[in-house]
Design an enzyme around this catalytic site. Structure first.
Site, mmCIF file in Angstrom:
data_model
loop_
_atom_site.group_PDB
_atom_site.id
_atom_site.type_symbol
_atom_site.label_atom_id
_atom_site.label_comp_id
_atom_site.label_asym_id
_atom_site.label_seq_id
_atom_site.Cartn_x
_atom_site.Cartn_y
_atom_site.Cartn_z
ATOM 1 N N ALA A 85 15.352 -4.334 -12.315
ATOM 2 C CA ALA A 85 15.422 -5.548 -13.126
ATOM 3 C C ALA A 85 16.846 -5.776 -13.623
ATOM 4 C CB ALA A 85 14.465 -5.452 -14.306
ATOM 5 N N VAL A 116 11.180 6.227 -31.288
ATOM 6 C CA VAL A 116 9.916 6.644 -30.678
ATOM 7 C C VAL A 116 9.855 8.148 -30.423
ATOM 8 C CG1 VAL A 116 9.471 4.393 -29.617
ATOM 9 C CG2 VAL A 116 10.674 6.173 -28.305
ATOM 10 N N LYS A 118 8.111 8.043 -15.069
ATOM 11 C CA LYS A 118 7.318 6.835 -14.846
ATOM 12 C C LYS A 118 6.018 7.140 -14.099
ATOM 13 C CE LYS A 118 9.905 3.949 -17.042
ATOM 14 N NZ LYS A 118 9.417 3.272 -18.273
ATOM 15 N N ASN A 163 7.321 -0.527 -24.438
ATOM 16 C CA ASN A 163 8.417 -0.841 -23.525
ATOM 17 C C ASN A 163 9.635 0.057 -23.693
ATOM 18 O OD1 ASN A 163 10.028 -2.830 -21.715
ATOM 19 N ND2 ASN A 163 11.197 -2.778 -23.626
ATOM 20 N N TYR A 169 13.797 10.161 -13.719
ATOM 21 C CA TYR A 169 13.234 8.868 -14.118
ATOM 22 C C TYR A 169 11.892 8.637 -13.424
ATOM 23 C CZ TYR A 169 12.914 3.838 -14.912
ATOM 24 O OH TYR A 169 12.488 2.573 -15.276
#
Length: 263
Positions: free
Chosen positions: A190, A66, A161, A92, A157
Protein backbone atom coordinates in the site's frame (compact mmCIF):
# COMPACT_ATOMS: atom_id res chain seq x y z
CA UNK A 1 -46.30 13.74 -4.65
CA UNK A 2 -43.21 15.90 -4.14
CA UNK A 3 -39.92 14.11 -3.62
CA UNK A 4 -38.54 14.17 -0.08
CA UNK A 5 -35.53 16.42 0.42
CA UNK A 6 -34.42 14.50 3.50
CA UNK A 7 -31.13 12.71 2.79
CA UNK A 8 -31.02 8.97 3.46
CA UNK A 9 -29.43 7.97 6.78
CA UNK A 10 -25.73 7.21 6.67
CA UNK A 11 -24.97 3.50 7.05
CA UNK A 12 -22.93 3.93 10.24
CA UNK A 13 -25.17 6.51 11.94
CA UNK A 14 -25.30 5.94 15.68
CA UNK A 15 -22.27 3.65 15.78
CA UNK A 16 -19.04 4.28 17.66
CA UNK A 17 -15.67 3.13 16.33
CA UNK A 18 -12.10 2.87 17.58
CA UNK A 19 -9.22 2.72 15.09
CA UNK A 20 -5.73 1.89 16.34
CA UNK A 21 -2.76 3.35 14.48
CA UNK A 22 -5.25 5.86 13.12
CA UNK A 23 -3.13 8.99 12.81
CA UNK A 24 -1.65 8.13 9.40
CA UNK A 25 -1.78 5.77 6.44
CA UNK A 26 -4.47 3.10 6.26
CA UNK A 27 -5.65 3.88 9.79
CA UNK A 28 -6.24 7.55 9.04
CA UNK A 29 -7.99 6.77 5.75
CA UNK A 30 -10.22 4.32 7.62
CA UNK A 31 -11.04 6.71 10.45
CA UNK A 32 -11.95 9.42 7.95
CA UNK A 33 -14.19 7.10 5.94
CA UNK A 34 -16.00 5.73 8.99
CA UNK A 35 -16.66 9.29 10.15
CA UNK A 36 -17.96 10.32 6.72
CA UNK A 37 -20.37 7.40 6.87
CA UNK A 38 -21.80 8.59 10.14
CA UNK A 39 -19.76 6.88 12.88
CA UNK A 40 -18.28 8.61 15.91
CA UNK A 41 -14.59 7.72 15.69
CA UNK A 42 -11.73 7.65 18.18
CA UNK A 43 -8.19 7.38 16.85
CA UNK A 44 -5.82 5.50 19.17
CA UNK A 45 -2.21 6.17 18.28
CA UNK A 46 1.23 6.28 19.85
CA UNK A 47 1.44 9.86 18.52
CA UNK A 48 -2.12 11.24 18.36
CA UNK A 49 -0.67 14.73 17.83
CA UNK A 50 0.28 13.54 14.34
CA UNK A 51 -3.40 13.56 13.41
CA UNK A 52 -3.72 16.26 10.72
CA UNK A 53 -5.30 19.48 11.96
CA UNK A 54 -8.30 19.27 9.58
CA UNK A 55 -9.25 15.93 11.18
CA UNK A 56 -9.08 17.12 14.78
CA UNK A 57 -12.73 18.15 14.81
CA UNK A 58 -14.17 15.00 13.22
CA UNK A 59 -11.95 12.45 14.97
CA UNK A 60 -11.16 11.98 18.64
CA UNK A 61 -7.40 11.52 19.21
CA UNK A 62 -6.36 9.30 22.14
CA UNK A 63 -2.80 8.36 23.06
CA UNK A 64 -2.22 4.61 23.14
CA UNK A 65 0.77 2.26 23.17
CA UNK A 66 -0.50 -1.16 22.03
CA UNK A 67 2.54 -2.86 23.64
CA UNK A 68 1.43 -1.72 27.10
CA UNK A 69 -1.70 -3.31 28.58
CA UNK A 70 -2.33 -0.45 31.01
CA UNK A 71 -2.03 2.10 28.21
CA UNK A 72 -4.45 0.10 26.05
CA UNK A 73 -7.05 -0.32 28.79
CA UNK A 74 -6.81 3.37 29.72
CA UNK A 75 -7.13 4.47 26.08
CA UNK A 76 -10.09 2.20 25.34
CA UNK A 77 -11.84 3.39 28.52
CA UNK A 78 -11.24 7.02 27.57
CA UNK A 79 -12.50 6.47 24.03
CA UNK A 80 -15.63 4.65 25.19
CA UNK A 81 -16.27 7.27 27.84
CA UNK A 82 -16.17 10.06 25.28
CA UNK A 83 -17.96 8.18 22.49
CA UNK A 84 -20.58 6.74 24.81
CA UNK A 85 -20.34 3.22 23.35
CA UNK A 86 -18.21 0.91 21.24
CA UNK A 87 -19.52 -0.96 18.20
CA UNK A 88 -16.56 -1.18 15.79
CA UNK A 89 -12.93 -1.95 16.56
CA UNK A 90 -10.33 -1.64 13.80
CA UNK A 91 -7.03 -3.18 14.87
CA UNK A 92 -4.71 -1.42 12.46
CA UNK A 93 -1.61 -0.51 14.50
CA UNK A 94 1.43 -2.33 13.17
CA UNK A 95 5.08 -2.05 12.20
CA UNK A 96 7.15 -3.46 9.36
CA UNK A 97 10.30 -5.54 9.26
CA UNK A 98 12.77 -6.53 6.55
CA UNK A 99 15.24 -9.36 6.13
CA UNK A 100 15.59 -13.12 5.93
CA UNK A 101 15.38 -15.47 8.90
CA UNK A 102 19.01 -14.68 9.79
CA UNK A 103 18.75 -10.89 9.69
CA UNK A 104 16.79 -10.03 12.85
CA UNK A 105 17.77 -10.85 16.42
CA UNK A 106 15.45 -12.15 19.13
CA UNK A 107 14.73 -8.64 20.41
CA UNK A 108 13.44 -7.52 17.02
CA UNK A 109 11.29 -10.65 16.67
CA UNK A 110 9.75 -9.96 20.07
CA UNK A 111 9.23 -6.26 19.24
CA UNK A 112 7.42 -6.86 15.95
CA UNK A 113 5.27 -9.71 17.26
CA UNK A 114 4.42 -7.66 20.34
CA UNK A 115 3.04 -4.82 18.22
CA UNK A 116 1.51 -6.71 15.30
CA UNK A 117 0.01 -9.69 17.13
CA UNK A 118 -0.17 -9.17 20.88
CA UNK A 119 -1.21 -5.55 20.28
CA UNK A 120 -4.40 -6.85 18.63
CA UNK A 121 -4.94 -9.19 21.58
CA UNK A 122 -4.59 -6.36 24.12
CA UNK A 123 -6.92 -3.98 22.30
CA UNK A 124 -9.59 -6.56 21.58
CA UNK A 125 -9.43 -7.88 25.14
CA UNK A 126 -10.00 -4.38 26.50
CA UNK A 127 -12.82 -3.68 24.04
CA UNK A 128 -14.76 -6.94 24.37
CA UNK A 129 -16.97 -5.99 27.35
CA UNK A 130 -18.35 -3.00 25.43
CA UNK A 131 -18.53 -4.84 22.11
CA UNK A 132 -20.73 -7.45 23.81
CA UNK A 133 -23.17 -4.67 24.73
CA UNK A 134 -23.58 -3.53 21.12
CA UNK A 135 -26.29 -4.76 18.77
CA UNK A 136 -23.86 -4.33 15.89
CA UNK A 137 -20.36 -5.44 16.87
CA UNK A 138 -17.55 -5.77 14.35
CA UNK A 139 -13.80 -6.24 14.70
CA UNK A 140 -11.59 -5.76 11.64
CA UNK A 141 -7.88 -6.57 11.76
CA UNK A 142 -5.36 -5.22 9.26
CA UNK A 143 -3.49 -8.27 7.99
CA UNK A 144 -1.46 -8.49 4.74
CA UNK A 145 -0.88 -10.43 1.55
CA UNK A 146 2.33 -11.44 3.36
CA UNK A 147 0.16 -13.85 5.36
CA UNK A 148 -0.75 -15.85 2.26
CA UNK A 149 2.10 -15.29 -0.23
CA UNK A 150 5.83 -15.83 0.24
CA UNK A 151 7.58 -12.48 -0.17
CA UNK A 152 11.36 -12.11 -0.22
CA UNK A 153 13.09 -10.32 2.64
CA UNK A 154 9.91 -10.21 4.74
CA UNK A 155 10.14 -13.31 6.96
CA UNK A 156 9.50 -11.60 10.30
CA UNK A 157 6.72 -9.38 8.97
CA UNK A 158 5.15 -12.36 7.18
CA UNK A 159 5.24 -14.47 10.34
CA UNK A 160 3.49 -11.72 12.29
CA UNK A 161 0.77 -11.31 9.67
CA UNK A 162 0.30 -15.06 9.36
CA UNK A 163 -0.42 -15.00 13.08
CA UNK A 164 -2.92 -12.17 12.56
CA UNK A 165 -4.78 -14.24 9.97
CA UNK A 166 -5.01 -17.25 12.31
CA UNK A 167 -5.92 -15.00 15.23
CA UNK A 168 -8.76 -13.49 13.19
CA UNK A 169 -10.25 -16.88 12.37
CA UNK A 170 -10.00 -18.11 15.97
CA UNK A 171 -11.52 -14.92 17.36
CA UNK A 172 -14.37 -15.15 14.85
CA UNK A 173 -15.15 -18.68 16.06
CA UNK A 174 -14.97 -17.68 19.73
CA UNK A 175 -17.29 -14.68 19.48
CA UNK A 176 -19.76 -15.38 16.68
CA UNK A 177 -22.44 -16.52 19.14
CA UNK A 178 -21.99 -13.30 21.09
CA UNK A 179 -22.97 -11.38 17.96
CA UNK A 180 -19.42 -10.12 17.37
CA UNK A 181 -18.10 -10.49 13.83
CA UNK A 182 -14.33 -10.68 13.29
CA UNK A 183 -12.69 -10.29 9.88
CA UNK A 184 -9.44 -9.03 8.39
CA UNK A 185 -8.24 -7.26 5.27
CA UNK A 186 -5.15 -8.42 3.40
CA UNK A 187 -3.68 -5.44 1.56
CA UNK A 188 -0.95 -5.77 -1.02
CA UNK A 189 1.82 -3.19 -0.95
CA UNK A 190 0.00 0.00 0.00
CA UNK A 191 1.14 3.53 -0.79
CA UNK A 192 1.57 4.75 2.77
CA UNK A 193 4.10 6.80 4.77
CA UNK A 194 5.79 3.52 5.82
CA UNK A 195 6.47 2.65 2.18
CA UNK A 196 7.74 6.19 1.58
CA UNK A 197 10.23 5.76 4.43
CA UNK A 198 11.25 2.35 3.10
CA UNK A 199 11.84 3.74 -0.39
CA UNK A 200 13.81 6.69 0.94
CA UNK A 201 16.41 4.26 2.30
CA UNK A 202 16.81 2.40 -1.01
CA UNK A 203 19.85 3.02 -3.24
CA UNK A 204 17.48 3.89 -6.12
CA UNK A 205 14.05 4.86 -4.72
CA UNK A 206 12.49 5.31 -8.18
CA UNK A 207 13.62 1.87 -9.34
CA UNK A 208 12.42 0.29 -6.10
CA UNK A 209 8.97 1.90 -6.47
CA UNK A 210 8.79 0.65 -10.05
CA UNK A 211 9.60 -2.88 -8.83
CA UNK A 212 6.92 -2.70 -6.15
CA UNK A 213 4.36 -1.48 -8.69
CA UNK A 214 5.27 -4.29 -11.08
CA UNK A 215 4.88 -6.94 -8.35
CA UNK A 216 1.12 -6.34 -8.31
CA UNK A 217 -0.84 -7.49 -11.39
CA UNK A 218 -2.64 -4.14 -11.61
CA UNK A 219 0.77 -2.49 -12.05
CA UNK A 220 0.40 -0.05 -9.16
CA UNK A 221 0.42 0.12 -5.39
CA UNK A 222 -2.82 -0.20 -3.46
CA UNK A 223 -4.08 3.10 -2.05
CA UNK A 224 -4.85 3.58 1.64
CA UNK A 225 -8.35 4.67 0.65
CA UNK A 226 -8.98 1.38 -1.18
CA UNK A 227 -8.04 -0.60 1.92
CA UNK A 228 -10.18 1.71 4.06
CA UNK A 229 -13.19 1.00 1.82
CA UNK A 230 -12.79 -2.73 2.43
CA UNK A 231 -12.47 -2.20 6.19
CA UNK A 232 -15.56 0.04 6.22
CA UNK A 233 -17.56 -2.64 4.39
CA UNK A 234 -16.53 -5.37 6.85
CA UNK A 235 -17.37 -3.05 9.76
CA UNK A 236 -20.78 -2.09 8.41
CA UNK A 237 -24.25 -3.65 8.74
CA UNK A 238 -23.97 -4.48 5.02
CA UNK A 239 -21.57 -7.26 6.06
CA UNK A 240 -23.83 -8.68 8.77
CA UNK A 241 -23.34 -12.25 7.50
CA UNK A 242 -19.58 -11.93 6.97
CA UNK A 243 -17.31 -13.28 9.70
CA UNK A 244 -14.07 -15.25 9.75
CA UNK A 245 -13.15 -13.83 6.34
CA UNK A 246 -9.92 -12.39 4.93
CA UNK A 247 -10.69 -9.84 2.23
CA UNK A 248 -7.78 -9.35 -0.19
CA UNK A 249 -7.15 -5.81 -1.42
CA UNK A 250 -3.94 -6.55 -3.25
CA UNK A 251 -4.35 -5.77 -6.93
CA UNK A 252 -4.51 -9.50 -7.67
CA UNK A 253 -1.14 -10.20 -6.07
CA UNK A 254 -2.23 -13.31 -4.17
CA UNK A 255 -4.64 -14.94 -6.60
CA UNK A 256 -3.47 -14.12 -10.13
CA UNK A 257 -0.66 -15.75 -12.09
CA UNK A 258 0.01 -13.65 -15.18
CA UNK A 259 2.33 -14.56 -18.01
CA UNK A 260 5.30 -12.19 -18.50
CA UNK A 261 4.64 -9.24 -20.75
CA UNK A 262 1.23 -8.68 -22.30
CA UNK A 263 0.38 -12.32 -23.05
Amino acid sequence: MPHSTTPPPLELDGLAAVVTGGASGIGLATARLLARRGARVAVLDLDPDALPAPDQGALLPVRCDVTDDTSVRTAVAEAVGRLGALDILVNNAGIGAQGTVTDNDDAEWHRVLDVNVVGIVRTTRAALPRLRESRHSAVVNTCSVAATAGLPQRVLYSASKGAVLSLTLAMAADHVREGIRVNCVNPGTADTPWIDRLLSRADDPAAERTALNARQPTGRLVSAEEVAAAIAYLASPAAASVTGTALAVDGGMQGLRLRPGNG
